[in-house]
Design a protein around this motif. Structure first.
Motif, PDB file in Angstrom:
ATOM      1  N   VAL A  69       0.345  10.267   3.667  1.00  0.00           N
ATOM      2  CA  VAL A  69       1.228   9.791   4.742  1.00  0.00           C
ATOM      3  C   VAL A  69       0.544   8.709   5.573  1.00  0.00           C
ATOM      4  N   ILE A  70      -0.779   8.777   5.672  1.00  0.00           N
ATOM      5  CA  ILE A  70      -1.508   7.689   6.342  1.00  0.00           C
ATOM      6  C   ILE A  70      -1.322   6.391   5.560  1.00  0.00           C
ATOM      7  N   LEU A  71      -1.508   6.456   4.244  1.00  0.00           N
ATOM      8  CA  LEU A  71      -1.344   5.262   3.413  1.00  0.00           C
ATOM      9  C   LEU A  71       0.107   4.796   3.393  1.00  0.00           C
ATOM     10  N   ASN A  72       1.033   5.737   3.387  1.00  0.00           N
ATOM     11  CA  ASN A  72       2.454   5.390   3.358  1.00  0.00           C
ATOM     12  C   ASN A  72       2.909   4.710   4.646  1.00  0.00           C
ATOM     13  N   SER A  73       2.106   4.837   5.699  1.00  0.00           N
ATOM     14  CA  SER A  73       2.421   4.186   6.972  1.00  0.00           C
ATOM     15  C   SER A  73       2.032   2.715   6.976  1.00  0.00           C
ATOM     16  N   SER A  75       2.362  -1.128   5.846  1.00  0.00           N
ATOM     17  CA  SER A  75       3.546  -1.935   5.539  1.00  0.00           C
ATOM     18  C   SER A  75       3.602  -2.394   4.084  1.00  0.00           C
ATOM     19  N   GLN A  76       2.469  -2.362   3.374  1.00  0.00           N
ATOM     20  CA  GLN A  76       2.457  -2.839   1.991  1.00  0.00           C
ATOM     21  C   GLN A  76       2.257  -1.729   0.956  1.00  0.00           C
ATOM     22  N   ILE A  77       2.061  -0.482   1.410  1.00  0.00           N
ATOM     23  CA  ILE A  77       1.715   0.606   0.495  1.00  0.00           C
ATOM     24  C   ILE A  77       2.813   1.662   0.480  1.00  0.00           C
ATOM     25  N   ALA A  78       3.317   1.956  -0.700  1.00  0.00           N
ATOM     26  CA  ALA A  78       4.217   3.084  -0.897  1.00  0.00           C
ATOM     27  C   ALA A  78       3.396   4.257  -1.414  1.00  0.00           C
ATOM     28  N   ALA A  79       3.419   5.358  -0.684  1.00  0.00           N
ATOM     29  CA  ALA A  79       2.704   6.566  -1.104  1.00  0.00           C
ATOM     30  C   ALA A  79       3.684   7.737  -1.004  1.00  0.00           C
ATOM     31  N   PRO A  80       4.551   7.881  -1.993  1.00  0.00           N
ATOM     32  CA  PRO A  80       5.589   8.912  -1.946  1.00  0.00           C
ATOM     33  C   PRO A  80       5.037  10.301  -2.226  1.00  0.00           C
ATOM     34  N   ARG A 126      12.337   0.837  -4.570  1.00  0.00           N
ATOM     35  CA  ARG A 126      13.079   1.473  -3.478  1.00  0.00           C
ATOM     36  C   ARG A 126      12.343   1.370  -2.155  1.00  0.00           C
ATOM     37  N   SER A 127      11.027   1.337  -2.221  1.00  0.00           N
ATOM     38  CA  SER A 127      10.234   1.258  -0.983  1.00  0.00           C
ATOM     39  C   SER A 127      10.239  -0.142  -0.392  1.00  0.00           C
ATOM     40  N   GLY A 128      10.412  -1.158  -1.236  1.00  0.00           N
ATOM     41  CA  GLY A 128      10.330  -2.526  -0.773  1.00  0.00           C
ATOM     42  C   GLY A 128       8.915  -2.985  -0.481  1.00  0.00           C
ATOM     43  N   LYS A 129       7.925  -2.232  -0.956  1.00  0.00           N
ATOM     44  CA  LYS A 129       6.524  -2.549  -0.702  1.00  0.00           C
ATOM     45  C   LYS A 129       5.875  -3.141  -1.953  1.00  0.00           C
ATOM     46  N   ASP A 130       4.605  -3.474  -1.838  1.00  0.00           N
ATOM     47  CA  ASP A 130       3.911  -4.194  -2.909  1.00  0.00           C
ATOM     48  C   ASP A 130       3.001  -3.329  -3.766  1.00  0.00           C
ATOM     49  N   HIS A 131       2.496  -2.228  -3.222  1.00  0.00           N
ATOM     50  CA  HIS A 131       1.512  -1.398  -3.920  1.00  0.00           C
ATOM     51  C   HIS A 131       1.954   0.055  -3.870  1.00  0.00           C
ATOM     52  N   CYS A 221      -8.469   0.428   2.656  1.00  0.00           N
ATOM     53  CA  CYS A 221      -7.678  -0.798   2.578  1.00  0.00           C
ATOM     54  C   CYS A 221      -8.447  -1.897   1.843  1.00  0.00           C
ATOM     55  N   GLU A 222      -9.743  -1.971   2.094  1.00  0.00           N
ATOM     56  CA  GLU A 222     -10.551  -2.953   1.372  1.00  0.00           C
ATOM     57  C   GLU A 222     -10.518  -2.663  -0.128  1.00  0.00           C
ATOM     58  N   PHE A 223     -10.636  -1.398  -0.501  1.00  0.00           N
ATOM     59  CA  PHE A 223     -10.600  -1.023  -1.911  1.00  0.00           C
ATOM     60  C   PHE A 223      -9.253  -1.355  -2.538  1.00  0.00           C
ATOM     61  N   LEU A 224      -8.164  -1.144  -1.795  1.00  0.00           N
ATOM     62  CA  LEU A 224      -6.822  -1.372  -2.323  1.00  0.00           C
ATOM     63  C   LEU A 224      -6.385  -2.833  -2.215  1.00  0.00           C
ATOM     64  N   GLY A 225      -7.178  -3.640  -1.537  1.00  0.00           N
ATOM     65  CA  GLY A 225      -6.873  -5.061  -1.452  1.00  0.00           C
ATOM     66  C   GLY A 225      -5.776  -5.416  -0.480  1.00  0.00           C
ATOM     67  N   VAL A 226      -5.683  -4.648   0.612  1.00  0.00           N
ATOM     68  CA  VAL A 226      -4.683  -4.938   1.646  1.00  0.00           C
ATOM     69  C   VAL A 226      -5.385  -4.986   2.998  1.00  0.00           C
ATOM     70  N   PRO A 227      -4.815  -5.706   3.967  1.00  0.00           N
ATOM     71  CA  PRO A 227      -5.412  -5.719   5.302  1.00  0.00           C
ATOM     72  C   PRO A 227      -5.220  -4.378   6.002  1.00  0.00           C
TER      73      PRO A 227
END
Length: 301
Positions: A69-73, A75-80, A126-131, A221-227
């Protein structure tokens, strides 16, 4: 009466009873037609719609719902919630479907991988996100197949004190025998350790996540390549879907919407014997106090 008159569809998607049932079916087919099967070919162009999906590998009751849920919060990460891909399988219900798919280089396993990828892609759209980051604890037994499906898959290894994991699960299932509970957690932890030794990835400790979430999420975030985004630390502001058994943690603590400090670690004398080797391997017990189990020894290069 032929298959068409019986009403069979030729290709059936099913929820597998487990890896053994699927493998048994494959083995029977292989034995019936020796030489027809070949080693699974790598994904072909267009086979995978999802690029570099990330998977949280962990034990039960290790804080994976909090991490998701932290990652799902972000803006670029979908963590269902959980997918249980390990138990989503494909089988043929006629020899003609088998022959037709084989002519296209698709055996049941290759078709399963197309299905897995399509499920994740649907969720991502469905999430509209990138990762996408996938969390299902039993994926820890499925790491090799995940890499076979997505050669560019990334792993986040989530560790927690094994005795704290056992304590957490016992609080949910007070009638479960203590020894059986420890053995179940041991199997998950040893599978996680094997995956850590075999596959590259990024390690997170639950105790660090809950005591210093900013630093841990910045590293993630650094590992996943997102800010990094501050909003990740306030996960209660966002909709994370259904909480419930089989989908992740559902207890009151996760539903507070706040990251809470970890409970004190179990004392060394309170660590069950079955969990002492992995607790030592992960640095929760002095390594010299506990000889590693054969399973953990085998996991080391």
């Amino acid at each position: 009466m032929n298959d068409a008159l019986r009403g069979t569809t030729g290709l059936e998607l099913r929820r597998a009873r487990g890896p053994q049932s699927r493998r048994a079916g494959d083995a029977e087919t292989d034995a019936a037609r020796p030489g027809r099967r070949r080693r699974l070919a790598p994904p072909q162009p267009g086979d995978r719609l999802v690029e570099a999906p990330a998977f949280i590998l962990c034990s039960l009751r290790s804080g994976s719902t909090l991490l998701r849920v932290i990652l799902n919060s972000h803006s670029q990460i979908a963590a269902p919630h959980e997918f249980h891909l390990r138990h989503v399988a494909v089988r043929y219900t006629s020899k003609w479907a088998d022959k037709a798919m084989l002519a296209r280089g698709l055996d049941p396993r290759a078709l399963e991988y197309l299905l897995w990828d399509r499920i994740l892609h649907r969720e991502l759209l469905r999430s509209g996100k990138d990762h996408i980051v996938v969390k299902t604890p039993n994926d820890v037994f499925n790491a090799d197949r995940i890499v076979e499906c997505w050669p560019d898959a990334r792993f986040v290894f989530l560790l927690r004190h094994p005795a704290a994991i056992a304590r957490s699960r016992a609080s949910l299932r007070p009638t479960v025998d203590e020894k059986k509970n420890s053995e179940r957690i041991r199997r998950y932890c040893e599978a996680l350790e094997r995956a850590r030794k075999k596959h590259p990835g990024h390690t997170v400790r639950y105790e660090d996540l809950t005591s210093d979430p900013r630093a841990v999420t910045q590293g993630l975030c650094e590992f996943l390549g997102v800010p990094w985004e501050q909003e990740m630390l306030d996960y209660g502001r966002f909709d994370h879907g259904q909480f419930g058994a089989g989908l992740g943690d559902w207890k009151a603590k996760i539903q507070t919407g706040r990251i809470q400090p970890p409970a004190p670690l179990p004392k060394a004398e309170d660590v069950p014997p079955a969990l002492r080797p992995v607790a030592a391997a992960w640095g929760y017990l002095p390594r010299e106090e506990q000889a590693p189990s054969s399973a953990l020894e085998a996991a080391r290069p």
